[in-house]
Design an enzyme around this catalytic site. Structure first.
Site, PDB file in Angstrom:
ATOM      1  N   GLN A  27     -11.275   4.397  -3.477  1.00  0.00           N
ATOM      2  CA  GLN A  27     -11.766   5.874  -3.030  1.00  0.00           C
ATOM      3  C   GLN A  27     -12.788   6.288  -4.038  1.00  0.00           C
ATOM      4  O   GLN A  27     -13.763   6.843  -3.685  1.00  0.00           O
ATOM      5  CB  GLN A  27     -10.522   6.859  -2.928  1.00  0.00           C
ATOM      6  CG  GLN A  27      -9.458   6.522  -1.767  1.00  0.00           C
ATOM      7  CD  GLN A  27      -8.391   7.433  -1.847  1.00  0.00           C
ATOM      8  OE1 GLN A  27      -8.147   8.233  -2.705  1.00  0.00           O
ATOM      9  NE2 GLN A  27      -7.332   7.208  -0.875  1.00  0.00           N
ATOM     10  N   SER A  69      -9.449   1.634  -7.456  1.00  0.00           N
ATOM     11  CA  SER A  69      -9.611   2.533  -6.776  1.00  0.00           C
ATOM     12  C   SER A  69     -10.610   2.422  -5.554  1.00  0.00           C
ATOM     13  O   SER A  69     -11.778   2.666  -6.107  1.00  0.00           O
ATOM     14  CB  SER A  69      -9.549   4.049  -7.339  1.00  0.00           C
ATOM     15  OG  SER A  69      -9.582   5.065  -6.413  1.00  0.00           O
ATOM     16  N   ASP A  95      -0.481  -0.186  -0.778  1.00  0.00           N
ATOM     17  CA  ASP A  95       0.082   1.069   0.488  1.00  0.00           C
ATOM     18  C   ASP A  95       1.118   0.391   1.230  1.00  0.00           C
ATOM     19  O   ASP A  95       1.998   0.921   2.049  1.00  0.00           O
ATOM     20  CB  ASP A  95      -1.064   1.488   1.344  1.00  0.00           C
ATOM     21  CG  ASP A  95      -1.834   2.579   1.002  1.00  0.00           C
ATOM     22  OD1 ASP A  95      -1.401   3.279   0.009  1.00  0.00           O
ATOM     23  OD2 ASP A  95      -2.931   2.664   1.314  1.00  0.00           O
TER      24      ASP A  95
END
Length: 426
Positions: free
Chosen positions: A168, A166, A313
């Site tokens: 983020q 991840s 994505d």
């Protein structure tokens, strides 16, 4: 809002896209952290980045537009205002997670909230490491938004090995670590997008297959001038449409070519796509350049599990490309799709079944076979901008076109998507 799309004959022309969403979030946050004024050119126009800007403004940063650039007057080290109103992240997981890292190192407590979709997305993954650094989170048993962050009285530097891939979460830890003289280290077993490290000039090394990044006060951002390259994830939809439409050639100018973001282009090239890049330049250590795409006959391949974090994505639009490629399309090792703006595995499979295709759903992906037997379908967006754009592209490839229900959600990342399509299709 239901939106109809008709079959296109060809895709030709040039596009200049608004700035990359991931880089835009970071440029806004780093500018707000810095002391002095920063300039940002070609900032993303999506709602997610607006959510980050509104929060930074509430925290005390001045933000205005001049000569088509966004000017941000930063608050300096731990200089954010003490406010009691909630900070609304909207639909933006990037806002929620990166800003959690930032607020974990401030002087005051803050409450983050989000919309219904974001409030159901997992936050334990970011709460755990930030708690180890000394921050306190007041939330419910689901460990999701809304939550109140009480910052660490004295930030603890940590060495944290990522249990999941991840960017983020990694960035949240790194941003918190910028507030301490001591070094905070993040260890990744899988490569994820590296905009935070690139833009801050952080030391990154590889050892025994692991990627090791570190941050400290030494790398705290200064006021800067940023040029945000075009959004590579947004361009994926235009690229796929051009590849799959006969007699097409599309040029996309000044788009991000960060190697941790171009995995879907590498996959498409392996599938036989005619895609080339040229005129490579750099801004804030971020490579960008022009992409030229020509109609191609594709064939499906087995997708390497190692590349999944860097194409996560783009899997919705890669799926559409796979439908028109030779052979069966299958994606696995993609369980992270279930905790995006929608459960993207479920969303994709639902829409594909409307076409009469044979769809096998797995916990970590799906497989598609058979021929499209039904057309003029109304697809569901599930409030997910990437699902909406992917099935808009599919509609434009079907003989009788199609519709997308809830199409307004595309404004989250690309409010000009429809205008861009109209400029390059006939």
């Amino acid at each position: 809002m239901k939106k109809e799309f008709k079959k296109v004959k060809s895709v030709n022309g040039e596009l200049d896209l608004a700035g990359d969403k991931s880089i835009s979030h970071r440029a806004v946050i780093f500018s707000a952290m810095a002391k002095g004024k920063s300039q940002i050119a070609n900032l993303s126009q999506g709602q997610d980045v607006i959510s980050t800007m509104v929060i930074m403004h509430k925290l005390g940063a001045s933000i205005y537009t001049k000569d088509r650039k966004v000017i941000i007057g930063g608050c300096g080290f731990k200089g954010f205002k003490n406010i009691k109103t909630d900070l609304d992240c909207g639909n933006s997981g990037t806002s929620a997670r990166l800003i959690s890292g930032l607020l974990s190192a401030q002087k005051h407590s803050y409450t983050l909230i989000g919309d219904e979709s974001l409030s159901n997305r997992p936050m334990k993954r970011v709460i755990d490491p930030l708690t180890k650094m000394g921050a306190e989170f007041r939330t419910d048993e689901n460990l999701s938004l809304p939550f109140t962050i009480t910052p660490a009285k004295e930030l603890k530097n940590i060495t944290y090995e990522m249990p999941i891939a991840s960017a983020q979460v990694k960035s949240a830890i790194i941003i918190a670590g910028l507030h301490s003289d001591n070094e905070t280290v993040v260890i990744e077993n899988e490569k994820t997008r590296n905009h935070t490290e690139q833009m801050l000039g952080l030391p990154v090394k590889s050892e025994s297959g692991k990627i090791i990044s570190s941050s400290s006060l030494k790398y705290y951002p200064n006021a800067n001038e940023y040029f945000i390259p075009g959004d590579i994830s947004t361009s994926a939809f235009h690229i796929a449409l051009a590849l799959l439409t006969p007699n097409s050639e599309l040029r996309i100018n000044s788009v991000s070519l960060n190697p941790t973001r171009t995995g879907f282009i590498e996959v498409l090239k392996e599938m036989g796509a005619n895609i080339s890049s040229e005129e490579i330049k750099y801004s804030s250590n971020e490579p960008y350049g022009n992409i030229v795409v020509k109609s191609s006959q594709l064939k499906n391949i087995k997708i390497d599990p190692e590349i999944i974090p860097n194409i996560i994505d783009e899997i919705p639009i890669l799926t559409i490309a796979g439908l028109f490629a030779d052979g069966e399309f299958e994606i696995r090792n993609s369980k992270e799709l279930r905790v995006k703006e929608s459960d993207r595995i479920e969303s994709i499979c639902y829409n594909l079944k409307l076409l009469g295709l044979q769809v096998e759903e797995f916990e970590d992906g799906f497989a598609v076979s058979g021929d499209i037997g039904k057309t003029n379908i109304t697809f569901e967006s599930f409030g997910d901008h990437r699902i909406a754009m992917a099935f808009a592209v599919l509609s434009m490839l079907l003989e009788d076109g199609g519709e997308v229900n809830g199409f307004e959600c595309v404004s989250i990342s690309n409010p000009k998507f429809e205008e861009q399509l109209n400029s390059i299709t006939s």
